[in-house]
Motif scaffolding. Structure first.
Motif, short mmCIF file in Angstrom:
data_model
loop_
_atom_site.label_atom_id
_atom_site.label_comp_id
_atom_site.label_asym_id
_atom_site.label_seq_id
_atom_site.Cartn_x
_atom_site.Cartn_y
_atom_site.Cartn_z
N TYR A 86 40.44 44.14 36.58
CA TYR A 86 39.52 44.29 37.72
C TYR A 86 40.26 44.44 39.04
O TYR A 86 39.82 45.17 39.92
N LEU A 87 41.37 43.73 39.21
CA LEU A 87 42.09 43.77 40.49
C LEU A 87 43.15 44.86 40.57
O LEU A 87 43.79 45.00 41.62
N GLN A 88 43.36 45.63 39.50
CA GLN A 88 44.34 46.72 39.55
C GLN A 88 43.97 47.60 40.74
O GLN A 88 42.81 47.90 40.96
N HIS A 89 44.95 48.02 41.51
CA HIS A 89 44.66 48.70 42.76
C HIS A 89 45.70 49.76 43.10
O HIS A 89 46.81 49.74 42.58
N ASP A 90 45.28 50.66 43.99
CA ASP A 90 46.20 51.63 44.56
C ASP A 90 46.80 51.05 45.85
O ASP A 90 47.94 51.34 46.19
N ALA A 91 45.99 50.28 46.55
CA ALA A 91 46.42 49.63 47.79
C ALA A 91 45.48 48.47 48.06
O ALA A 91 44.38 48.42 47.51
N TYR A 92 45.93 47.56 48.89
CA TYR A 92 45.07 46.46 49.32
C TYR A 92 45.51 46.01 50.70
O TYR A 92 46.62 46.32 51.14
N GLU A 93 44.63 45.30 51.37
CA GLU A 93 45.00 44.65 52.62
C GLU A 93 44.22 43.35 52.74
O GLU A 93 43.07 43.26 52.30
N ILE A 94 44.89 42.37 53.31
CA ILE A 94 44.25 41.09 53.58
C ILE A 94 43.44 41.29 54.86
O ILE A 94 43.97 41.78 55.86
N VAL A 113 40.04 40.17 50.62
CA VAL A 113 40.95 41.28 50.35
C VAL A 113 40.15 42.57 50.31
O VAL A 113 39.12 42.65 49.65
N ARG A 114 40.62 43.57 51.02
CA ARG A 114 40.05 44.92 50.93
C ARG A 114 40.88 45.66 49.89
O ARG A 114 42.07 45.89 50.08
N LEU A 115 40.24 45.99 48.78
CA LEU A 115 40.91 46.58 47.62
C LEU A 115 40.57 48.06 47.54
O LEU A 115 39.40 48.43 47.60
N PRO A 125 36.21 38.53 47.82
CA PRO A 125 36.50 37.18 48.29
C PRO A 125 37.31 36.38 47.26
O PRO A 125 36.97 36.37 46.08
N PHE A 126 38.36 35.74 47.74
CA PHE A 126 39.19 34.83 46.94
C PHE A 126 38.93 33.42 47.48
O PHE A 126 38.85 33.22 48.69
N THR A 127 38.85 32.45 46.58
CA THR A 127 38.77 31.05 46.97
C THR A 127 40.06 30.39 46.51
O THR A 127 40.46 30.55 45.36
N ILE A 140 37.87 34.19 42.09
CA ILE A 140 37.86 35.56 42.61
C ILE A 140 36.50 36.15 42.25
O ILE A 140 36.13 36.15 41.07
N ASP A 141 35.78 36.64 43.22
CA ASP A 141 34.47 37.23 42.95
C ASP A 141 34.65 38.66 42.46
O ASP A 141 34.53 39.61 43.23
N ILE A 142 34.94 38.80 41.16
CA ILE A 142 35.18 40.14 40.62
C ILE A 142 33.91 40.98 40.57
O ILE A 142 33.99 42.19 40.45
N SER A 143 32.74 40.35 40.72
CA SER A 143 31.49 41.13 40.77
C SER A 143 31.46 42.01 42.01
O SER A 143 30.77 43.03 42.03
N ALA A 144 32.21 41.66 43.06
CA ALA A 144 32.26 42.46 44.28
C ALA A 144 33.06 43.74 44.09
O ALA A 144 32.96 44.65 44.91
N ILE A 145 33.83 43.83 43.03
CA ILE A 145 34.71 44.97 42.81
C ILE A 145 34.00 46.14 42.16
O ILE A 145 34.26 47.30 42.46
N GLY A 146 33.11 45.84 41.25
CA GLY A 146 32.47 46.91 40.49
C GLY A 146 33.24 47.20 39.22
O GLY A 146 34.33 46.67 38.98
N ASN A 147 32.68 48.04 38.40
CA ASN A 147 33.27 48.39 37.11
C ASN A 147 34.59 49.14 37.31
O ASN A 147 34.63 50.16 37.98
N PRO A 148 35.68 48.65 36.71
CA PRO A 148 36.98 49.26 36.94
C PRO A 148 37.14 50.66 36.32
O PRO A 148 38.08 51.37 36.67
N VAL A 149 36.23 51.07 35.44
CA VAL A 149 36.38 52.40 34.83
C VAL A 149 35.39 53.42 35.38
O VAL A 149 35.44 54.59 35.00
#
Length: 163
Positions: A86-94, A113-115, A125-127, A140-149
């Motif tokens: 879920y957290l695999q990314h091209d870039a991120y910023e705090i 984190v802006r992913l 959001p990370f706690t 980690i609220d992975i529901s905020a990310i959406g489906n990784p595929v």
């Protein structure tokens, strides 16, 4: 600062003593967790990018410490693999608002984190919780990310990766 150590091999007893001292750091054991919540998230995101589950296991945990110290190995591997996908990314910023105090006690802190992944942007959001003079990623609220595929409806141009 670099520190060079020269070890003379004939003294196995001395080597065992040095290794024992290096491995005994009190209640922190061999935790890699930094003393700052934002730096813990940066280290965690670097481990995600590198697919380094052992480091992720040292930075993620609960009131008992890093999950690597108390969770069954196979269960830990499964959970961290899902988080990593879920957290695999091209870039991120705090996000600059990092270090938010959360309700619920225990000194928990929030870091946002802006992913950026495949042209999609998610605010995650990370706690984090304090543990033995360090901080651990606790939730980690992975529901905020959406489906990784799945692709997102409105792709955004990517910015350079932020460590």
């Amino acid at each position: 600062m670099r520190l060079r150590i020269r070890v003379v091999l004939p003294s196995i007893a001395l080597g065992a003593l040095v290794l024992s001292a290096a491995c005994s750091s009190g209640s922190r054991s061999d935790s890699l967790a930094p003393a700052d919540p934002t730096e813990t998230v940066r280290a965690f995101m670097t481990a995600v990018r590198d697919s380094n589950l052992p480091v992720m296991a040292r930075l993620w945990g609960g009131s008992r410490g890093p999950a690597a110290e108390y969770m069954a190995r196979e269960e830990l591997r499964k959970r961290l693999t899902v988080i990593q996908v879920y957290l695999q990314h091209d870039a991120y910023e705090i996000q600059p608002s990092g270090g938010l105090s959360l309700t619920g006690g225990g000194g928990r802190q929030g870091v946002t984190v802006r992913l950026l992944r495949s042209g999609c942007v998610a605010t995650v959001p990370f706690t984090l919780i304090p543990w033995s003079d360090t901080w651990l990623v606790n939730d980690i609220d992975i529901s905020a990310i959406g489906n990784p595929v799945r692709t997102c409806p409105d792709p955004v141009p990517l910015e350079p990766d932020t460590p």
